[in-house]
Design an enzyme around this catalytic site. Structure first.
Site, PDB file in Angstrom:
ATOM      1  N   HIS A 205       0.857  -1.181   0.000  1.00  0.00           N
ATOM      2  CA  HIS A 205       0.000   0.000   0.000  1.00  0.00           C
ATOM      3  C   HIS A 205       0.891   1.226   0.000  1.00  0.00           C
ATOM      4  O   HIS A 205       2.011   1.190   0.503  1.00  0.00           O
ATOM      5  CB  HIS A 205      -0.883   0.000   1.254  1.00  0.00           C
ATOM      6  CG  HIS A 205      -2.118   0.832   1.093  1.00  0.00           C
ATOM      7  ND1 HIS A 205      -3.313   0.308   0.627  1.00  0.00           N
ATOM      8  CD2 HIS A 205      -2.347   2.139   1.315  1.00  0.00           C
ATOM      9  CE1 HIS A 205      -4.209   1.271   0.579  1.00  0.00           C
ATOM     10  NE2 HIS A 205      -3.656   2.404   0.992  1.00  0.00           N
TER      11      HIS A 205
ATOM     12  N   LYS B 259      -8.149  -1.181   6.171  1.00  0.00           N
ATOM     13  CA  LYS B 259      -8.348  -1.885   4.881  1.00  0.00           C
ATOM     14  C   LYS B 259      -7.464  -3.119   4.811  1.00  0.00           C
ATOM     15  O   LYS B 259      -7.866  -4.154   4.305  1.00  0.00           O
ATOM     16  CB  LYS B 259      -7.974  -0.961   3.726  1.00  0.00           C
ATOM     17  CG  LYS B 259      -9.057   0.028   3.382  1.00  0.00           C
ATOM     18  CD  LYS B 259      -8.753   0.721   2.079  1.00  0.00           C
ATOM     19  CE  LYS B 259      -7.609   1.694   2.202  1.00  0.00           C
ATOM     20  NZ  LYS B 259      -7.987   3.084   2.281  1.00  0.00           N
TER      21      LYS B 259
ATOM     22  N   ARG C  65     -13.225  12.710   3.563  1.00  0.00           N
ATOM     23  CA  ARG C  65     -11.997  13.460   3.897  1.00  0.00           C
ATOM     24  C   ARG C  65     -11.466  14.214   2.695  1.00  0.00           C
ATOM     25  O   ARG C  65     -10.940  15.320   2.806  1.00  0.00           O
ATOM     26  CB  ARG C  65     -10.910  12.485   4.390  1.00  0.00           C
ATOM     27  CG  ARG C  65     -11.094  12.036   5.805  1.00  0.00           C
ATOM     28  CD  ARG C  65     -10.185  10.880   6.115  1.00  0.00           C
ATOM     29  NE  ARG C  65      -8.806  11.156   5.803  1.00  0.00           N
ATOM     30  CZ  ARG C  65      -7.912  10.219   5.416  1.00  0.00           C
ATOM     31  NH1 ARG C  65      -8.274   8.961   5.317  1.00  0.00           N
ATOM     32  NH2 ARG C  65      -6.677  10.549   5.142  1.00  0.00           N
TER      33      ARG C  65
ATOM     34  N   SER D  89      -7.027   4.490   8.234  1.00  0.00           N
ATOM     35  CA  SER D  89      -7.597   4.195   6.914  1.00  0.00           C
ATOM     36  C   SER D  89      -6.845   3.034   6.261  1.00  0.00           C
ATOM     37  O   SER D  89      -7.445   2.043   5.820  1.00  0.00           O
ATOM     38  CB  SER D  89      -7.500   5.463   6.052  1.00  0.00           C
ATOM     39  OG  SER D  89      -7.706   5.182   4.702  1.00  0.00           O
TER      40      SER D  89
ATOM     41  N   ASP E 144     -14.319   3.029   6.331  1.00  0.00           N
ATOM     42  CA  ASP E 144     -13.200   3.746   5.711  1.00  0.00           C
ATOM     43  C   ASP E 144     -13.593   4.253   4.329  1.00  0.00           C
ATOM     44  O   ASP E 144     -13.222   5.356   3.937  1.00  0.00           O
ATOM     45  CB  ASP E 144     -11.957   2.856   5.601  1.00  0.00           C
ATOM     46  CG  ASP E 144     -10.876   3.564   4.790  1.00  0.00           C
ATOM     47  OD1 ASP E 144     -10.420   4.628   5.249  1.00  0.00           O
ATOM     48  OD2 ASP E 144     -10.525   3.092   3.700  1.00  0.00           O
TER      49      ASP E 144
HETATM   50  N1  URA Z   1      -4.209   5.805   1.501  1.00  0.00           N
HETATM   51  C1  URA Z   1      -5.279   5.348   2.197  1.00  0.00           C
HETATM   52  O1  URA Z   1      -5.739   4.244   1.998  1.00  0.00           O
HETATM   53  N2  URA Z   1      -5.809   6.143   3.115  1.00  0.00           N
HETATM   54  C2  URA Z   1      -5.339   7.348   3.369  1.00  0.00           C
HETATM   55  O2  URA Z   1      -5.877   8.007   4.225  1.00  0.00           O
HETATM   56  C3  URA Z   1      -4.226   7.826   2.644  1.00  0.00           C
HETATM   57  C4  URA Z   1      -3.679   7.027   1.704  1.00  0.00           C
END
Ligand code: URA
Length: 417
Positions: free
Chosen positions: A81, A186, A167, A182, A160
């Site tokens: 990620h 996930k 956001r 966040s 999220d």
């Molecule tokens: N990537 C994400 O999944 N969430 C965030 O808040 C920022 C980057």
């Protein structure tokens, strides 16, 4: 319990209890808490932050706000990620390469957030590519070809999903508790065993300096430990855009060219080898980082990463004739050159400015229901440190609106000294 009291508590800089955090996450997911109430609390968290206990509670409440995937039938899944950036097309390049090296890739990505781009928007700019598939198909795809890249479409971490979109539209993106919860919610919900996170740092990232990037990295590593997900964070530079292209179709084309072996920008080589080697190490596929880096480059150069990308696109319903011939992609109506106004060395190519201008051109969203324009953005041939001649073309602005293109050119995005 009452949402107004919870908002007021955080507004006044106090610590929220686990129950209050769970009440908010549940209520917002179900719809009994409105967008404007969630926006108020999110802004209060942004301003007054959260301690590690609150961040962990927020992460877990969001992770369990929907289904939690069981990927155990796929073996050792190592996820990747990024905390976001400008021109960040690393997932498109790296994940097919690691899949070609035998790591099952079952990855959910996000849409653009603030001035940063999102992998789902990029994938959807490939005609036919379906980022919205049922869970059984997602897992079957990984079993069949070793890779599936989709959006946050399954009922995973729905809290999220709502908060992330919100956001983006209320200037609440650059916050350690909000980013850490966040991402980790996930990752926990999506069932990976181990996680490598690209923590970007610089003007085009949410973390503006290495210190805050390290803080975010530490928080996520700790949450990973608590959730029994081995998490490795790598800090990468985001002061200038990654690679040369910024904008959805333009980035997909750049990723394809890299996978085809036509080009390999230095920064992209560094990021894919570093992240990829750590993924291979976590998956016990190599015994050290150097061996991992060599394997990533080998499967880039021998075309196995490209083959896997083609299989991925085909399997998700995408039209692979666009991958084979990138000239087929739609082009912006106006492609204007950015010309050097003096000779010298490029000293600045600010990623934040370019990210914001890309959103202005239509590559990102201002309101969450906004449609993006996949063909707009930038191609930045020259990067920081390159020498340029007066009158030389430094790059191109791709726009569907001529006035916007001209306004962007007035911004002088290149500093030459
Ligand atoms: N990537 C994400 O999944 N969430 C965030 O808040 C920022 C980057």
């Amino acid at each position: 319990m009452n949402i107004l009291d919870i908002i007021a508590k955080k507004r006044d800089g106090k610590e929220l209890t686990k129950e209050e955090i769970e009440f908010f996450v549940k209520g917002y997911t179900e719809g009994s808490i409105t967008d404007y109430q969630a926006a108020a609390l999110t802004m209060a968290i942004y301003i007054n932050s959260m301690n590690e206990r609150e961040i962990t509670d927020l992460t877990l409440a969001m992770a369990y706000s929907g289904d939690v995937l069981d990927l155990s039938t796929l073996g050792e899944v190592v996820d990747k990620h990024s905390t976001g950036g400008v021109g960040d097309k690393i997932t498109l390049i790296l994940m097919p390469i690691v899949a070609s090296l035998g790591i099952p890739v079952a990855k959910m990505s996000g849409r653009g957030l603030g001035f940063t781009g999102g992998t789902v928007d990029k994938l959807e700019s490939i005609p036919g590519y379906n980022t919205n598939v049922p869970v059984e198909e997602f897992i079957d795809n990984v079993k069949k070809i070793g890779i599936s890249l989709i959006g946050q479409t399954l009922n995973l971490a729905p809290a999220d999903k709502k908060l992330y979109a919100l956001r983006d539209t209320i200037s609440c993106t650059e916050s350690i508790p909000l980013i850490a919860s966040s991402i980790m919610s996930k990752k926990i919900a999506s069932g990976a065993n181990k996680i490598v996170i690209d923590v970007t740092s610089g003007s085009g990232a949410f973390m503006k300096n290495v210190d805050s990037a390290m803080k975010l990295a530490n928080v996520m590593t700790k949450i990973g430990e608590l959730a029994h997900k081995e998490t490795k964070c790598i800090i990468t530079d985001m002061n200038q855009p990654v690679g040369h292209a910024v904008g959805n179709i333009l980035e997909v084309i750049e990723a394809i060219k890299i996978l085809k072996g036509i080009e390999l920008p230095e920064d992209i080589e560094k990021i894919i080898t570093e992240l990829g080697a750590n993924m291979l190490l976590l998956a016990n596929k190599v015994s050290n980082i150097e061996e991992g880096k060599a394997k990533i480059l080998e499967n880039l150069k021998n075309g196995k990463g490209y083959e896997k990308f083609v299989q991925l696109v085909q399997n998700q319903g995408g039209d692979i004739s666009y991958i084979e011939n990138t000239d087929k992609f739609n082009k912006a109506r106006f492609i204007l050159p950015i010309i050097a106004n003096k000779s010298g060395i490029v000293s600045k190519l600010d990623a934040l400015t370019i990210g914001k201008l890309s959103v202005y051109l239509g590559a990102g969203r201002i309101k969450k229901e906004d449609k993006i324009e996949p063909e707009v953005g930038f191609v930045l041939n020259k990067k920081i440190g390159d020498s340029v001649e007066n009158g030389e073309v430094l790059g191109y602005v791709h726009a569907n609106d001529e006035k916007k293109a001209i306004n962007v050119l007035k911004e002088n995005i290149y500093e030459i000294s």
